[in-house]
Motif scaffolding. Structure first.
Motif, PDB file in Angstrom:
ATOM      1  N   PRO B 158      19.587  34.019  10.531  1.00 21.89           N
ATOM      2  CA  PRO B 158      19.624  35.406  11.013  1.00 21.89           C
ATOM      3  C   PRO B 158      20.519  35.567  12.246  1.00 21.89           C
ATOM      4  CG  PRO B 158      17.451  34.428  11.386  1.00 21.89           C
ATOM      5  CD  PRO B 158      18.245  33.427  10.620  1.00 21.89           C
ATOM      6  N   ASN B 159      20.819  34.474  12.937  1.00 19.43           N
ATOM      7  CA  ASN B 159      21.699  34.527  14.111  1.00 19.43           C
ATOM      8  C   ASN B 159      22.791  33.476  13.973  1.00 19.43           C
ATOM      9  OD1 ASN B 159      20.161  36.459  16.010  1.00 19.43           O
ATOM     10  ND2 ASN B 159      18.587  35.010  15.343  1.00 19.43           N
ATOM     11  N   PRO B 160      23.834  33.788  13.208  1.00 15.98           N
ATOM     12  CA  PRO B 160      24.857  32.778  12.925  1.00 15.98           C
ATOM     13  C   PRO B 160      25.535  32.271  14.190  1.00 15.98           C
ATOM     14  CG  PRO B 160      25.155  34.723  11.545  1.00 15.98           C
ATOM     15  CD  PRO B 160      24.144  35.081  12.590  1.00 15.98           C
ATOM     16  N   SER B 471      28.251  45.022  18.875  1.00 16.58           N
ATOM     17  CA  SER B 471      27.138  44.853  17.930  1.00 16.58           C
ATOM     18  C   SER B 471      26.658  43.410  17.900  1.00 16.58           C
ATOM     19  CB  SER B 471      27.555  45.306  16.532  1.00 16.58           C
ATOM     20  OG  SER B 471      28.635  44.523  16.068  1.00 16.58           O
ATOM     21  N   GLU B 472      27.589  42.448  18.048  1.00 11.19           N
ATOM     22  CA  GLU B 472      27.168  41.050  18.060  1.00 11.19           C
ATOM     23  C   GLU B 472      26.492  40.712  19.384  1.00 11.19           C
ATOM     24  OE1 GLU B 472      27.708  38.076  15.882  1.00 11.19           O
ATOM     25  OE2 GLU B 472      27.646  39.721  14.466  1.00 11.19           O
ATOM     26  N   THR B 474      24.712  42.544  21.187  1.00 12.34           N
ATOM     27  CA  THR B 474      23.352  43.053  21.292  1.00 12.34           C
ATOM     28  C   THR B 474      22.424  42.528  20.213  1.00 12.34           C
ATOM     29  OG1 THR B 474      23.982  44.994  20.009  1.00 12.34           O
ATOM     30  CG2 THR B 474      24.038  45.218  22.404  1.00 12.34           C
ATOM     31  N   SER B 475      22.957  41.863  19.184  1.00  5.90           N
ATOM     32  CA  SER B 475      22.036  41.472  18.111  1.00  5.90           C
ATOM     33  C   SER B 475      22.026  39.984  17.785  1.00  5.90           C
ATOM     34  CB  SER B 475      22.363  42.263  16.836  1.00  5.90           C
ATOM     35  OG  SER B 475      23.648  41.931  16.374  1.00  5.90           O
ATOM     36  N   ASN B 476      23.027  39.236  18.207  1.00 10.49           N
ATOM     37  CA  ASN B 476      23.095  37.832  17.808  1.00 10.49           C
ATOM     38  C   ASN B 476      22.641  36.917  18.942  1.00 10.49           C
ATOM     39  OD1 ASN B 476      23.678  35.306  16.817  1.00 10.49           O
ATOM     40  ND2 ASN B 476      25.646  35.900  15.935  1.00 10.49           N
ATOM     41  N   LEU B 477      21.537  36.209  18.699  1.00 10.21           N
ATOM     42  CA  LEU B 477      21.004  35.295  19.727  1.00 10.21           C
ATOM     43  C   LEU B 477      22.015  34.206  20.087  1.00 10.21           C
ATOM     44  CD1 LEU B 477      17.292  34.628  18.703  1.00 10.21           C
ATOM     45  CD2 LEU B 477      18.154  35.890  20.683  1.00 10.21           C
TER      46      LEU B 477
END
Lengths: 1074, 496
Positions: B158-160, B471-472, B474-477
């Motif tokens: 879920p977090n590439p 967007s990355e 704020t959303s990708n760990l």
């Protein structure tokens, strides 16, 4: 007149005859009326005290009775407080009875139409009567509730007929789902959708929300069930509370024809404060006076960054046929204000009610015709409605009832937002010296657009003439709606009641959005000025929405008394619900537009017709619920409920969920009744409740789908089929087949107190609502190939208090003075979000988000703003003098107010009634595009004053060690700041949304019987009223009414993006009863 | 009356049983099958999506960034849409849309094609692998390190994580090698569903070879050994190279137009001419008396021009030319907002001219056998043909940046490459701004780019990469952190 009444009358007359025959007493006559609405009350028992002798009033409320000279008469009637009056020496004895308002006997309608005595409720359930509701004659029931109840946050976007009203009880519970209360009208859960027109909230058309369709004149009372506890029986959708609206019905013994007619005038409530020093033009930016460049005149400009006014007569606008118009170069302080006209609305309601001992009905016809504050007849709203409520006793055991409401609405809603059709957007850009308010004659070559020569003469190259926009762009709305309740009650035994009820709400909403096609070149012959072509490919869009909702409820109620003191009732019910919707949005080809100008039909599409949405959905739910009620004597009550829902929207293995509630009420004043304290504390109750409500989700969220391909650019797109090539793409949201129901838990404790025979009343609640396992569509990294995942995660907590106080300092026969106040404070907190997600967007636009962010209240604004030091002073760049933006976006405050309050008072003297209501919201913020725009074009007051050589107000720069040094000497270019620099800091357009409003005021006079003697009316009231009358805002908000919102009634609030301005309404009202 | 009651009672009873009877409940609630959308997509239907998405990125967002940062175009003084690009001050959010179109449209749908287990799909899958290779190259050339090994697997990752650019390039070569046998397989042709080459596999094989050559040459500064070895291996296969532009043929039908033109005519931008000719390239064209100048731009010259108009303005000088109208890019490159013929302008994923210049460079570097001069001339002629400028012979012979530049450089690889890349730069004007900017970042050619007058970054600095999208962030760990636009990517030189 019915048989029973006739018999009673004959008996009464006989008694009179009998009395006259046997005693030499005085004959007394008089009329008994209702002291509220001054209507006569037939059938009142008038009895001589100490005897069984008495009569009943006739149909006109009149009685004649012979009694001893020194006798006292007792007047009594069900639902009214009995009155005792000694017979006067001479003349008539008229009596006005007041309705029983004692809290002890007050009956409220709770969930599923159950009528309960208020004292037995373990939760807060404030009620508003028709008289209170219609005080300001606002045509929206929801807006009319503003300030009347604590615990409710109501936001009315523009306060015009048909515009949006958002109503949230106790903070709302959902991150991305619906947060508004369920609205139930006569047991019919009605749809309250708010489908905003336009592509986004930046180009919005406010078509209102469907909860506003009901006519307040038809409403008997509104009960607000604030917590999930109150609404547990309604199931999922009431997890945000419920607004229970009961409409009028026929009352036994009265046949009434009432005409209520209001003529309302409207004017704009708030305009920005403008500067009046500089006129049309732009400048070359320089920070100091040394580099001062006189504003370069550009007659086509939308900027007011030109030279200071000189008053000299100069040419302006385009040179057409060799002639330029001339005008003095000076400010026109009212050019914007005078663009608006006085709006007018006529609201008429004719209600007929009647009842016999077996049947009753209420029939009403209503119409509302409004033409708003924009010039011409373009912002119109016409609504026509019919309501029929009937009930009949088929036999001793069977009762059948029907409530039906039909509404037809036709409206044309002016566009908000920043597109070519945005009227406010055009107006706000009008330079301070342009007489826009005189440019309504579109045949004048300097004002209009010539579709024969395809040239335009209007002065502005960057905006359209707003008069022309009004006449050529339109957003037409046509709604047909039927709601109904059909019920049958069977009461085989005294202790058993079975009710079968089917309710339906069905409407079709058809919209036509029209954008003209044009391609105008400037008519100008001078060669000066920067007139550019005005072109638009035009478009025609049809949006069709159909919503059908059917509910079936079967409710069995059994009651049993154990001895004298112990009363129980058990309710078992079954609910079957189906909601089906269709949405068909089609338009002429987005980029191709129209072929032939002026022809608005999909056939006229230049290129393939665009299918924007073609969607149907069905959602079903089967619920079972039970409610056990135990009460001991008059003072102790305990209730427990349990509901199970099975929802079609959840995975089959998780589709069934249970949720309970318990509540208790203890009327402790009953125990003090006989003590001395009881005289002081006339009523006292403690209540508490705990509840859970489960919630399902939207249809079709379990599987990933494929859709016809549209590859979006920033504003354009590539759309398939591409020629003859079809294409599919995988959907942006991952399906989730493991979803579970959401859960909201609530706790409430409160008290209701009445002092000195209820002359002073207080109601206080403390509550905690917690929503967990929220079904949210969270953004996931696009590098996963998808944009969103629908999961169970996240928690929102709302804690708060509500307090209502009312008092009657003076109460005499002729004069009553009442005071009332509400206070409501809610703290919302986004407790948790899914792993790795710090916030979820609920609205806004690129650069300015409105978000649910972990650790912050719901609805925070999030954007880049100016850097400030610890003391709040703006940090500037030492070289340019310009403020420095923050390096990352900041949380700038929530649109939700920190607290709300209201204060109202009413004075009644004989027939006169005066009432005012103020309401306050404090502590929220809003984003104002009006500020942004008027700053940019240099019309805002803050762009006035000296424009050169000034340091940025209250600014500092940082020295080498990072310490703040107050800046008194480094100037900044005001022009650069407002036209460019501020564009990078949208946070500077987030302003305080606090306000105080004079929400409503009314003055009425009710004629008494003697005055009406020769007239055919039984009652007549005339009045003056107003709503949304005055607005006070903090200094920082010199721009808009903070209630103005561009995106309707959804979760995206506090966004002033050139929406429809709000209005004040005032008018005259006539209410006649025949 | 009695009888009637009986019926009602019966009705109640039946209703009660029906309502409480659970047997029908499950069936009654089984209405959650989506009637609006299919739940699977045929690979031949996903293929055009992938191609159109790449073309949207190259032909719209990166078209503007590329053409402004390669200094073909600059912000018009009478508009404001792309100011931040000339200021070298883009926002992270400016890259949300292209990133989305790369991963969420182009790559995921290509991935769904390559993972499809249906029969007879070899050719379609081969093209999909090339689309993957191309898209990942675009992504990594723009952003540097990007997710690849863990991308496109939402349930597993879920977090590439972000792979190093070098690793991404390894995968690009791997995808091309996977594509080759599939393209050569005898399978059902996608026909018109292949919007680029109409199912012609020989053209795709040439595309694959040219893409591989482009990718290896991209490594010339950072990893010469790999580049040289890769190209040598490629030439051992007797590769064919592209002789037809890889492009989607756009039409004037709404929604099927050239993406940049479609954007400009959207209701929001309302046909406003936002980009105009930059003096950086216009001055060079004029120096070389290049007939292509009038093809790439609709020139405002002398009396034809409206009042107050200019042929070109220095890069980023919109503030000092307030309210001046400047020559717009021509409809040929889709750049003139008020000319409907802009709609049919192609988006060139790779061009014939580029193909020749790539080969010329490989030969000039000594990594492949061939005739540099011939390839160089073919490249220039291909560009002249593509622009309708006719026969290039005179230009080639006489223009200082024509053959004289190459001739003067003979024996000097560096100057030969300079001549080749500079000519490639001219050929890419308005057509392939992003690729021209890439090659400038790799080689430092052409040498005449200047810092924009509107620059907000330090003097001498230039944008050397694009920003990761918001967007990355704020959303990708596993978001690796913001990298400034002045930091070169792995294969880029530090001060071009």
């Amino acid at each position: 007149m019915n048989m029973k009444k006739k018999i009673l009358l004959i008996i009464g007359l006989c008694l009179v005859v009998f009395c006259q025959a046997f005693a030499q007493n005085r004959t007394v006559t008089g009329t008994v009326t209702d002291n509220q609405d001054k209507t006569p009350i037939p059938g009142v028992t008038v009895r001589i005290k100490g005897t069984q002798t008495g009569v009943q009033t006739d149909i006109a409320g009149k009685y004649t009775l012979t009694a001893p000279q020194n006798a006292t008469l007792i007047f009594s009637f069900v639902g009214y407080v009995s009155a005792e009056q000694p017979i006067p020496a001479s003349g008539p004895l008229n009596v006005a009875l007041s309705t029983e308002t004692k809290a002890l006997s007050e009956v409220v309608v709770t969930s599923q139409g159950i009528r309960r005595e208020k004292r037995t409720l373990g939760y807060s359930a404030p009620t508003v009567s028709n008289a209170e509701l219609t005080q300001g004659e606002n045509p929206s029931v929801l807006t009319s509730l503003t300030g009347k109840i604590a615990g409710v946050n109501i936001t009315s976007a523009s306060n015009t007929p048909g515009s949006s009203t958002r109503i949230v009880l106790r903070g709302g519970s959902s991150i991305t789902g619906n947060n508004q209360a369920l609205i139930v009208v006569d047991e019919v859960p009605i749809d309250n959708s708010s489908v905003v027109g336009g592509a986004s909230s930046l180009t919005a058309v406010d078509f209102g929300n469907r909860g506003n369709d009901i006519d307040p004149n038809d409403v008997e009372s509104v009960t607000v069930l604030e917590g999930p506890a109150a609404a547990a029986l309604y199931g999922s959708r009431a997890s945000n509370g419920a607004i229970i609206i009961t409409t009028k019905s026929g009352h036994a013994g009265k046949t009434e024809v009432t005409l209520n007619s209001s003529n309302t005038f409207s004017s704009i409530l708030k305009l920005p404060t403008f500067q009046n020093e500089y006129g049309q033009g732009y400048m070359s930016g320089s920070a100091t006076s040394a580099g001062y460049v006189t504003g370069i005149d550009d007659a086509s400009d939308n900027f007011s960054w030109g030279a200071p006014f000189t008053g000299k007569t100069e040419p302006w606008g385009q040179e057409i046929d060799g002639v330029n118009q001339m005008k003095p170069y000076s400010a026109l302080p009212n050019n914007i204000k005078d663009f608006f006209t006085t709006g007018f609305a006529a609201d008429n309601n004719l209600g007929i009610s009647s009842a016999t001992d077996k049947s009753s009905f209420y029939l009403s016809l209503n119409s509302l015709n409004s033409n708003g504050i924009y010039p011409g007849n373009y912002d119109t709203y016409d609504k026509y409605g019919v309501r029929f409520n009937g009930k009949t006793k088929i036999s001793d055991k069977f009762t059948a009832g029907i409530n039906i409401d039909y509404n037809k609405i036709q409206a044309n809603v002016p566009s908000g937002g920043q597109n070519a059709n945005g009227i406010w957007n055009s107006l706000m850009q009008t330079p301070r010296d342009i007489p826009i308010n005189t440019m309504g004659d579109l045949n004048n070559k300097y004002n209009g657009y010539n579709t024969v020569s395809n040239t335009y003469g209007f002065y502005g190259a960057f905006v359209l003439n707003p008069y022309w926009q009004l006449a050529n762009f339109s957003n037409l709305d046509d709604v047909n709606r039927v709601t109904g309740n059909f019920n049958l009650t069977y009461k085989p035994f005294n202790w058993l009641n079975i009710e079968e009820r089917v309710t339906a709400d069905s409407y079709a909403d058809r919209r036509k959005l029209i954008t003209p096609k044009y391609d105008f070149t400037p008519a100008d012959e001078s060669g000066a000025g920067l007139w550019i072509d005005e072109t638009n490919n035009g478009s025609y869009e049809i949006d069709q929405l159909n919503v059908n909702e059917v509910n079936h409820d079967l409710i069995v109620t059994a009651t049993h008394d154990f001895g004298k003191d112990f009363h129980t009732s058990l309710l078992l019910g079954n609910n079957v619900r189906e909601r089906s919707t269709t949405a068909n949005f089609t338009s002429t080809n987005t980029s191709g537009g129209l072929v032939v100008p002026g022809w608005y039909n999909l056939e006229n599409s230049n290129g393939p017709v665009d299918v924007i949405t073609d969607n149907i959905s069905i959602q079903r739910l089967v619920g079972f619920y039970g409610d056990l009620n135990l009460s001991y004597k008059n003072f102790l009550n305990l209730e427990g409920t349990l509901r199970n829902d099975r929802s079609s929207t959840l995975p089959v293995n998780n589709y069934s969920y249970w949720y309970p509630s318990v509540n208790g009420a203890f009327v402790f004043s009953e125990l003090l009744k006989n003590s001395g304290f009881g005289d002081f504390l006339s009523y006292g109750k403690l209540r508490s409740s705990f509840a859970q409500v489960g919630s399902d989700t939207n249809p079709y969220e379990l599987n990933t789908i494929y859709a016809s391909t549209v590859v979006n650019g920033s504003f354009g797109n590539t759309k398939f089929p591409f020629g003859n090539v079809p294409a599919l793409q995988v959907g942006s949201t991952l399906g989730n087949s493991t979803l579970k129901p959401e859960q909201t838990t609530s706790f409430e404790i409160g008290t209701e107190l009445g002092f000195l025979q209820d002359r002073i009343k207080a109601d206080f609640s403390y509550y905690v609502n917690d929503s967990k396992n929220q079904i949210v569509s969270i953004p996931i990294p696009n590098s996963t190939g998808y944009g969103f995942n629908t999961i169970n995660a996240g928690e929102i907590q709302n804690k708060g208090i509500t307090l209502s106080l009312s008092g009657t300092p003076i109460k005499t026969e002729d004069f009553t003075w009442e005071l009332r106040g509400n206070y409501y404070k809610n703290n919302s907190d986004v407790v948790s979000l899914p792993n790795g997600v710090s916030q979820i967007a609920i609205g806004g636009f690129v650069g300015m988000g409105i978000v649910a962010a972990k650790g912050y209240p719901y609805g925070e604004f999030y954007g880049v703003t100016n850097q400030t030091d610890a003391e709040g002073r703006t940090i500037i760049n030492k070289t340019t003098g310009q403020p420095i933006p923050t390096t990352s976006p900041q949380y700038l405050g929530s649109y939700n107010p920190k607290y709300q309050a209201s204060f109202g008072t009413s004075l009644r003297y004989k027939g006169f009634n005066f009432d005012v209501l103020f309401d306050v919201k404090h502590g929220g913020v809003l984003f104002s595009d009006t500020k942004s725009l008027t700053d940019f074009v240099g019309t805002a007051a803050e762009t006035g004053g000296p424009r050169f050589g000034q340091p940025f107000p209250n600014s500092v720069y940082l020295d080498a060690s990072g310490k703040s040094v107050p800046n008194t000497s480094i100037p900044y270019s005001v022009y650069d700041y407002y036209t460019s620099v501020i564009g990078n800091t949208p946070g500077m357009d987030v302003i305080d949304a606090s306000y105080v409003k004079l929400r409503s005021a009314s003055l009425s006079y009710t004629f008494n019987k003697t005055q009406l003697k020769s007239l055919p009316f039984s009652a007549l009231t005339i009045g003056l009223y107003g709503n949304n009358l005055f607005l006070w805002t903090p200094k920082s908000n010199a721009y808009v009414d903070p209630e103005v919102n561009s995106s309707g009634a959804g979760n995206e609030q506090g966004l002033d993006f050139a929406g429809t301005p709000s209005v004040r309404n005032y008018g005259i009202n006539l209410k006649v009863t025949f | 009356m009695k009888r009637k009651y009986r019926n009602l009672k019966q009705a109640f009873f039946i209703g009660l049983v029906a309502a409480i009877g659970f047997s029908g409940c499950k069936k009654f609630l089984a209405v959650n099958d989506n009637p609006n959308n299919p739940d699977h997509g045929d690979p031949t239907l996903l293929l055009p999506t992938t191609q159109a998405a790449i073309s949207q990125v190259i032909g719209n967002q990166f078209q503007v960034f590329g053409n402004i940062w390669a200094e073909y175009w600059t912000q018009s003084p009478v508009a404001s849409q792309y100011k931040s690009m000339d200021q070298y001050a883009p926002l992270n959010t400016d890259f949300d849309r292209p990133w989305l179109n790369l991963y969420r449209v182009a790559l995921i749908n290509a991935d769904l094609i390559t993972k499809n287990t249906g029969a007879g799909l070899e050719n379609v899958k081969g093209i999909a692998y090339l689309m993957k290779a191309y898209s990942y190259q675009v992504a990594t050339d723009a952003f540097g390190d990007v997710p690849l090994s863990q991308a496109l697997q939402p349930t597993v990752y879920p977090n590439p994580v972000y792979d190093k650019q070098q690793v991404v390039y390894d995968s690009i070569f791997m995808y091309i090698s996977k594509a080759m046998p599939l393209l050569k397989a005898n399978a059902a042709s996608p026909g018109a569903q292949d919007m680029i080459y109409n199912g012609d596999m020989s053209k795709w094989i040439a595309f694959a070879n040219t893409l591989e050559l482009r990718a290896y040459l991209r490594l010339s500064s950072v990893d010469q050994a790999t580049a040289q070895a890769g190209i040598a291996a490629l030439y051992q296969t007797n590769p064919t190279f592209l002789t037809e532009d890889a492009t989607i043929t756009y039409t004037s039908t709404g929604g099927n137009e050239n993406p940049f033109y479609n954007e400009a005519t959207s209701p929001t931008l309302g046909k406003i001419q936002n980009v105009v000719a930059s003096s950086t390239v216009v001055d060079e064209f004029k120096k070389n008396n290049d007939p292509r100048l009038a093809k790439f731009y609709t020139l405002f010259i002398d009396k034809i021009a409206p009042v107050d108009s200019l042929e070109s303005i220095p890069q980023g000088s919109y503030l000092s030319n307030v309210n001046k109208k400047v020559s717009p890019p021509s409809p040929l490159v889709g750049g003139q907002a008020n000319d409907p013929t802009s709609a049919t302008a192609p988006v060139k994923l790779m061009s014939v001219a580029e193909s020749y210049f790539l080969q010329a460079e490989a030969v000039a570097r000594g990594w492949a056998a061939g005739d540099v001069t011939a390839l160089y001339k073919q490249g220039i002629q291909a560009s002249f043909t593509a622009t309708g400028a006719g026969d290039a012979t005179t230009y080639i012979a006489s223009a200082p940046d024509g053959l004289p530049a190459l001739t003067a450089a003979v024996g000097n690889v560096k100057d030969e490459v300079k001549a080749i890349i500079t000519q490639k730069y001219y050929a890419m004007c308005g057509f392939q701004g992003f690729e021209a900017w890439n090659e400038w970042r790799r080689t430092g050619y052409p040498t005449f780019l200047v810092q924009s007058a509107a620059s907000t970054i330090e003097p001498g600095q230039m944008p050397l990469r694009m920003l990761y999208p918001n967007s990355e962030l704020t959303s990708n760990l596993h978001f690796p952190g913001v990298v400034p636009i002045t930091t070169p990517v792995w294969w880029g030189i530090s001060n071009p």
